[in-house]
Design a protein around this motif. Sequence first.
Motif, mmCIF file in Angstrom:
data_model
loop_
_atom_site.group_PDB
_atom_site.id
_atom_site.type_symbol
_atom_site.label_atom_id
_atom_site.label_comp_id
_atom_site.label_asym_id
_atom_site.label_seq_id
_atom_site.Cartn_x
_atom_site.Cartn_y
_atom_site.Cartn_z
ATOM 1 N N UNK A 33 38.082 53.847 42.961
ATOM 2 C CA UNK A 33 39.119 52.839 42.709
ATOM 3 C C UNK A 33 38.538 51.422 42.692
ATOM 4 N N UNK A 34 37.705 51.106 43.673
ATOM 5 C CA UNK A 34 37.102 49.773 43.732
ATOM 6 C C UNK A 34 36.167 49.540 42.549
ATOM 7 N N UNK A 35 35.389 50.556 42.168
ATOM 8 C CA UNK A 35 34.468 50.390 41.038
ATOM 9 C C UNK A 35 35.238 50.219 39.742
ATOM 10 N N UNK A 36 36.303 50.994 39.559
ATOM 11 C CA UNK A 36 37.112 50.862 38.352
ATOM 12 C C UNK A 36 37.728 49.465 38.280
ATOM 13 N N UNK A 37 38.231 48.965 39.404
ATOM 14 C CA UNK A 37 38.793 47.612 39.443
ATOM 15 C C UNK A 37 37.722 46.575 39.073
ATOM 16 N N UNK A 38 36.514 46.750 39.587
ATOM 17 C CA UNK A 38 35.423 45.814 39.273
ATOM 18 C C UNK A 38 35.058 45.860 37.790
ATOM 19 N N UNK A 39 35.057 47.062 37.210
ATOM 20 C CA UNK A 39 34.806 47.177 35.765
ATOM 21 C C UNK A 39 35.925 46.479 35.000
ATOM 22 N N UNK A 40 37.165 46.746 35.395
ATOM 23 C CA UNK A 40 38.318 46.221 34.649
ATOM 24 C C UNK A 40 38.417 44.705 34.708
ATOM 25 N N UNK A 41 38.090 44.104 35.849
ATOM 26 C CA UNK A 41 38.221 42.644 35.935
ATOM 27 C C UNK A 41 36.937 41.908 35.562
ATOM 28 N N UNK A 42 35.897 42.653 35.207
ATOM 29 C CA UNK A 42 34.668 42.047 34.717
ATOM 30 C C UNK A 42 33.686 41.623 35.786
ATOM 31 N N UNK A 43 33.968 41.921 37.067
ATOM 32 C CA UNK A 43 33.020 41.539 38.122
ATOM 33 C C UNK A 43 31.823 42.474 38.168
ATOM 34 N N UNK A 44 31.940 43.651 37.566
ATOM 35 C CA UNK A 44 30.805 44.565 37.447
ATOM 36 C C UNK A 44 30.159 44.260 36.101
ATOM 37 N N UNK A 45 29.128 43.448 36.132
ATOM 38 C CA UNK A 45 28.499 42.959 34.904
ATOM 39 C C UNK A 45 27.731 44.072 34.196
ATOM 40 N N UNK A 46 27.581 43.902 32.908
ATOM 41 C CA UNK A 46 26.822 44.852 32.125
ATOM 42 C C UNK A 46 27.638 45.396 30.972
ATOM 43 N N UNK A 47 27.403 46.623 30.644
ATOM 44 C CA UNK A 47 27.965 47.257 29.450
ATOM 45 C C UNK A 47 29.479 47.120 29.364
ATOM 46 N N UNK A 48 30.183 47.410 30.455
ATOM 47 C CA UNK A 48 31.644 47.456 30.395
ATOM 48 C C UNK A 48 32.305 46.087 30.416
ATOM 49 N N UNK A 49 31.588 45.047 30.819
ATOM 50 C CA UNK A 49 32.235 43.741 30.959
ATOM 51 C C UNK A 49 32.738 43.179 29.627
ATOM 52 N N UNK A 50 32.162 43.617 28.529
ATOM 53 C CA UNK A 50 32.623 43.147 27.219
ATOM 54 C C UNK A 50 33.323 44.242 26.424
ATOM 55 N N UNK A 51 33.627 45.364 27.069
ATOM 56 C CA UNK A 51 34.227 46.504 26.359
ATOM 57 C C UNK A 51 35.506 46.970 27.041
ATOM 58 N N UNK A 52 36.312 46.010 27.469
ATOM 59 C CA UNK A 52 37.564 46.346 28.120
ATOM 60 C C UNK A 52 38.667 46.343 27.076
ATOM 61 N N UNK A 53 39.772 47.076 27.261
ATOM 62 C CA UNK A 53 40.158 47.782 28.481
ATOM 63 C C UNK A 53 39.417 49.098 28.648
ATOM 64 N N UNK A 54 39.456 49.596 29.853
ATOM 65 C CA UNK A 54 38.746 50.809 30.235
ATOM 66 C C UNK A 54 39.732 51.839 30.769
ATOM 67 N N UNK A 55 39.379 53.103 30.579
ATOM 68 C CA UNK A 55 40.211 54.187 31.106
ATOM 69 C C UNK A 55 39.308 55.212 31.763
ATOM 70 N N UNK A 56 39.610 55.553 33.008
ATOM 71 C CA UNK A 56 38.860 56.594 33.713
ATOM 72 C C UNK A 56 39.254 57.934 33.125
ATOM 73 N N UNK A 57 38.268 58.671 32.587
ATOM 74 C CA UNK A 57 38.586 59.978 31.996
ATOM 75 C C UNK A 57 38.008 61.136 32.794
ATOM 76 N N UNK A 58 37.106 60.837 33.762
ATOM 77 C CA UNK A 58 36.505 61.916 34.549
ATOM 78 C C UNK A 58 35.903 61.335 35.815
ATOM 79 N N UNK A 59 36.026 62.088 36.906
ATOM 80 C CA UNK A 59 35.233 61.809 38.107
ATOM 81 C C UNK A 59 35.104 63.088 38.911
ATOM 82 N N UNK A 60 33.973 63.215 39.588
ATOM 83 C CA UNK A 60 33.688 64.390 40.410
ATOM 84 C C UNK A 60 32.947 63.933 41.656
ATOM 85 N N UNK A 61 33.334 64.499 42.801
ATOM 86 C CA UNK A 61 32.734 64.122 44.065
ATOM 87 C C UNK A 61 31.492 64.928 44.415
#
Length: 91
Positions: free
Chosen positions: A24-52
Motif C-alpha cells: 500500500x505504501x509503495x503504491x501510494x509512493x508510485x502514484x504521487x510521484x515520490x518513488x522516482x524513476x520509471x513510474x513517476x512519468x507514467x501515471x496513473x498506475x493500477x496494481x494488477x498483481x502482488x504475491x507475498x
Amino acid sequence: MSFYVYILECAGGSLYTGHTDDVDARLAAHRDGTFKGYTSSRRPLRLIFHEGFATRDEAFAAERRVKGWSRAKKLALARGDWREVERLARI
C-alpha cells in the motif's frame, strides 16, 4: 514481516515490476510521484498483481525472475492463468 513482488500497469499499458515490504505504501509512493524513476512519468498506475514472500531475498529473486518475462507471461501471471504461464515458459 512479509515481503512482496508486485506488477503495476502504467499509463499507456506498460508494466512495472518491483518488490517491497509494504504494498500500500509503495503504491501510494508510485502514484504521487515520490518513488522516482520509471513510474513517476507514467501515471496513473493500477496494481494488477502482488504475491507475498517470507524474506526480502525471496521477493527480490522473484522480482528479477518476473522482470525477465515477456509481457504476455506477466499478464497471464496477473490473471492467475497458470496454464498460460507454463505454456509461455516453454516457448
